[in-house]
Design an enzyme around this catalytic site. Structure first.
Site, PDB file in Angstrom:
ATOM      1  CG  HIS A  78       0.588  -2.633  -6.491  1.00  0.00           C
ATOM      2  ND1 HIS A  78      -0.577  -2.167  -5.928  1.00  0.00           N
ATOM      3  CD2 HIS A  78       1.247  -3.284  -5.495  1.00  0.00           C
ATOM      4  CE1 HIS A  78      -0.607  -2.502  -4.648  1.00  0.00           C
ATOM      5  NE2 HIS A  78       0.483  -3.192  -4.363  1.00  0.00           N
ATOM      6  CG  ASP A  86      -2.837   0.325  -6.225  1.00  0.00           C
ATOM      7  OD1 ASP A  86      -3.080  -0.023  -5.044  1.00  0.00           O
ATOM      8  OD2 ASP A  86      -2.061  -0.292  -6.979  1.00  0.00           O
TER       9      ASP A  86
END
Length: 163
Positions: free
Chosen positions: A69, A97
């Site tokens: 991420h 995200d």
């Protein structure tokens, strides 16, 4: 630069990476349970399939791996091989995200990201500090926040990303 593993070995290694019940999820689950919070896990009906859903507090908690991420910490290293491929793949994760968080916020959920570096590694937070940060946010408020090795950060723009 070419990969140090054969295509078959690399494929086998990648398949072995779990998406649920990871070590960081297990640690966070234990801390939430010990603190007395009731939660659901991996709710597929919600955007992003949140790792933890605390209905009573209208909270979502994601545990994000720093590599997958793109967290700006010591655990994130740009791969030396197939760099363009990996940065594009990780960039898509970051965009997903952001999209998922925006959907959850619009639905009235509060969203917390707990980064892998806060849960494991040489700079991780100890159980007492991590539990205190979790309780502080879950019970105290704030729409969005993240926990990393330096503690908790309430956010005005979500999620932060420096590429």
């Amino acid at each position: 630069m070419t990969d140090v593993h054969s295509k078959a070995t690399r494929s086998k290694n990648m398949r072995a990476i779990g998406t649920r019940d990871t070590a960081i999820e297990k640690r966070l689950s234990g801390l939430l349970t010990q603190a007395g919070f009731e939660f659901r896990v991996q709710d597929a009906a919600l955007a992003g399939r949140p790792d933890f859903v605390l209905d009573r507090y209208q909270c979502i908690i994601f545990t994000h791996g720093c590599f997958w991420h793109h967290h700006d910490c010591y655990l994130f290293k740009v791969p030396a091989t197939r760099t363009e491929f990996w940065l594009a793949k990780i960039g898509k994760n970051v965009e997903r995200d952001k999209r998922d968080s925006a959907i959850l916020l619009a639905q009235g959920w509060r969203v917390l990201i707990v980064w892998e570096c806060a849960l494991r590694g040489r700079l991780k937070l100890d159980d007492a500090a991590l539990t205190e940060r979790l309780e502080e946010w879950i019970c105290g408020g704030g729409q969005t926040a993240q926990i990393d090795t330096s503690g908790i950060h309430l956010l005005t723009v979500f999620p932060p990303h420096t590429a």
